[in-house]
Motif scaffolding. Structure first.
Motif, PDB file in Angstrom:
ATOM      1  N   VAL A 266       0.823  -1.205   0.000  1.00  0.00           N
ATOM      2  CA  VAL A 266       0.000   0.000   0.000  1.00  0.00           C
ATOM      3  C   VAL A 266       0.861   1.261   0.000  1.00  0.00           C
ATOM      4  O   VAL A 266       0.409   2.327  -0.406  1.00  0.00           O
ATOM      5  CB  VAL A 266      -0.961  -0.005   1.214  1.00  0.00           C
ATOM      6  CG1 VAL A 266      -0.200   0.216   2.513  1.00  0.00           C
ATOM      7  CG2 VAL A 266      -2.077   1.012   1.043  1.00  0.00           C
TER       8      VAL A 266
ATOM      9  N   ASP B 208       3.694  -0.019  -3.846  1.00  0.00           N
ATOM     10  CA  ASP B 208       3.181  -0.337  -5.175  1.00  0.00           C
ATOM     11  C   ASP B 208       2.870   0.968  -5.922  1.00  0.00           C
ATOM     12  O   ASP B 208       2.119   1.805  -5.416  1.00  0.00           O
ATOM     13  CB  ASP B 208       1.914  -1.179  -5.037  1.00  0.00           C
ATOM     14  CG  ASP B 208       1.436  -1.746  -6.373  1.00  0.00           C
ATOM     15  OD1 ASP B 208       1.556  -1.037  -7.395  1.00  0.00           O
ATOM     16  OD2 ASP B 208       0.943  -2.873  -6.384  1.00  0.00           O
TER      17      ASP B 208
ATOM     18  N   SER C 161      -0.711   1.989  -6.060  1.00  0.00           N
ATOM     19  CA  SER C 161      -1.445   2.061  -4.801  1.00  0.00           C
ATOM     20  C   SER C 161      -2.510   3.160  -4.855  1.00  0.00           C
ATOM     21  O   SER C 161      -2.228   4.291  -5.271  1.00  0.00           O
ATOM     22  CB  SER C 161      -0.500   2.350  -3.630  1.00  0.00           C
ATOM     23  OG  SER C 161      -1.232   2.640  -2.451  1.00  0.00           O
TER      24      SER C 161
END
Length: 401
Positions: free
Chosen positions: A185, A188, A191
């Motif tokens: 979270v 990435d 995200s």
């Protein structure tokens, strides 16, 4: 490393709140016992205690040596002074870099050092080996905190473990759904929380990226996030450069992170338990978790200055600070797991050690404590050189831009 200013304001908060907690032992891939691969200066440990010298100069994280001046109800220094006759002078510091520089002056007898400072102090000859036989309460310290890379070198102890905790993933429960269980979270590039991320402002944060890559890019062969060769280090730096546009703020003062979470400027971030407790107590819907990849963390060590002129007082302090009574007070005031299991019987909050996972070896095995990166790889490799803390510092400046 940790900026723990204004801890006195949090005493009531820590006593009144509970949440997902942090503690631990060594990292999960069986790192070698103690630091290794370099030869510290040959300094002797104290052979025997003498007459207390009447004075002790303490260099400590705020909240670790309280004498009642911040809160009359919070005082474990005065009983020590009354018992030993050693009058304590406390100098608080805000970062490990500041602490290392202050220790070089030779003005302090003992220091509460985090793992990103301890090996630097050992290598520079600023601290000396500790004769743990002169510290009776050391026998009670959790075994999994002893002889670790941040408090010993080749089987020689350089200090007494004090307290520990993890760098958790915190999140707004009203903004981050479902509840996250991975550092993805934050790392990435896709995200949904990009632009609402707060990250820790320190070179040691590179280890968080390395830990993430241990699970998500196993081909890199990272087995210790503090032991990175050229390729592994570059991959970690690249990940943080990729993360940089997603970060709304880097924090070193946990109060600022708390404010960002309360205001909605941030939805997710790396946090200490104290941050979560405070933010919850002020009405913000936050929670915290230990992600599936594990986490970095801290384990602090009390060390003795090689230049100390008050070594009997220094050893008496080491014994006092890990006594059940004092260790319970420190752990509860600051918000961490105590080093001495007997402290768990003396906390005002009977659930404190459960909340902070004291003695939970399985939970602890998921935590990699801050350890000073050195050229000699801490994972035991001898065929390559690893990036030392100076390289980490230069890279961090480049990452932030």
């Amino acid at each position: 490393m940790r900026n723990r200013k204004k801890m006195g304001l949090l005493a009531g908060v820590l006593a009144a709140t509970t949440a997902v907690a942090a503690c631990g032992t060594a990292g999960s891939s069986n790192p070698p016992p103690g630091g290794h691969g370099f030869k510290p200066p040959a300094l002797p440990a104290l052979n025997a205690l003498g007459q207390p010298e009447g004075e002790l100069n303490v260099l400590a994280w705020p909240g670790y040596a309280e004498d009642g001046s911040n809160d009359p109800a919070v005082d474990w220094v005065t009983p020590f002074e009354q018992e030993t006759g050693c009058q304590v002078n406390v100098k608080p510091f805000g970062t490990s870099d500041e602490a290392v520089n202050l220790m070089k002056t030779g003005q302090y007898d003992v220091i509460s050092a985090s793992g990103d400072a301890s090996l630097r102090l050992v290598a520079a000859g600023d601290v000396e080996p500790v004769n743990t036989a002169l510290v009776p309460n050391y026998n009670d310290v959790f075994p999994f905190l002893k002889d670790k890379p941040w408090n010993s070198v080749d089987g020689t102890s350089y200090g007494v473990p004090h307290g520990w905790g993890a760098n958790l993933l915190t999140y707004r429960t009203d903004k981050v759904q479902p509840a996250p269980d991975s550092w993805s979270v934050m790392f990435d590039p896709n995200s949904p929380q990009k632009g609402k991320i707060v990250a820790y402002d320190s070179p040691i944060y590179i280890a968080d990226a390395a830990l993430y890559l241990m699970k998500h890019r196993p081909e890199l062969g990272i087995t210790n996030p503090y032991a990175l060769d050229d390729k592994q280090f570059q991959a970690s730096v690249d990940l943080l450069k990729q993360q940089r546009p997603m970060v709304s703020e880097y924090w070193s003062d946990y109060l600022k992170e708390s404010q960002a979470l309360k205001s909605g400027d941030a939805n997710v971030g790396t946090a200490w338990q104290v941050t979560v407790n405070l933010t919850q107590s002020e009405g913000a819907p936050v929670a915290a978790t230990l992600p599936t990849e594990g986490a970095t963390g801290w384990s602090d060590t009390w060390m003795v200055s090689a230049k100390s002129k008050h070594k009997t007082c220094a050893y008496k302090w080491l014994n006092h600070i890990v006594s059940p009574q004092a260790n319970a007070k420190v752990a509860e005031y600051f918000g961490e797991s105590p080093a001495n299991p007997k402290a768990c019987e003396l906390t005002e909050d009977r659930n404190h050690c459960t909340t902070y996972h004291a003695g939970d070896a399985d939970y602890a095995s998921k935590i990699w404590y801050w350890t000073t990166p050195i050229e000699q790889c801490l994972d035991g490799r001898t065929d390559v050189k690893c990036k030392d803390y100076g390289e980490w510092t230069r890279a961090w400046t480049e990452i932030k831009g």
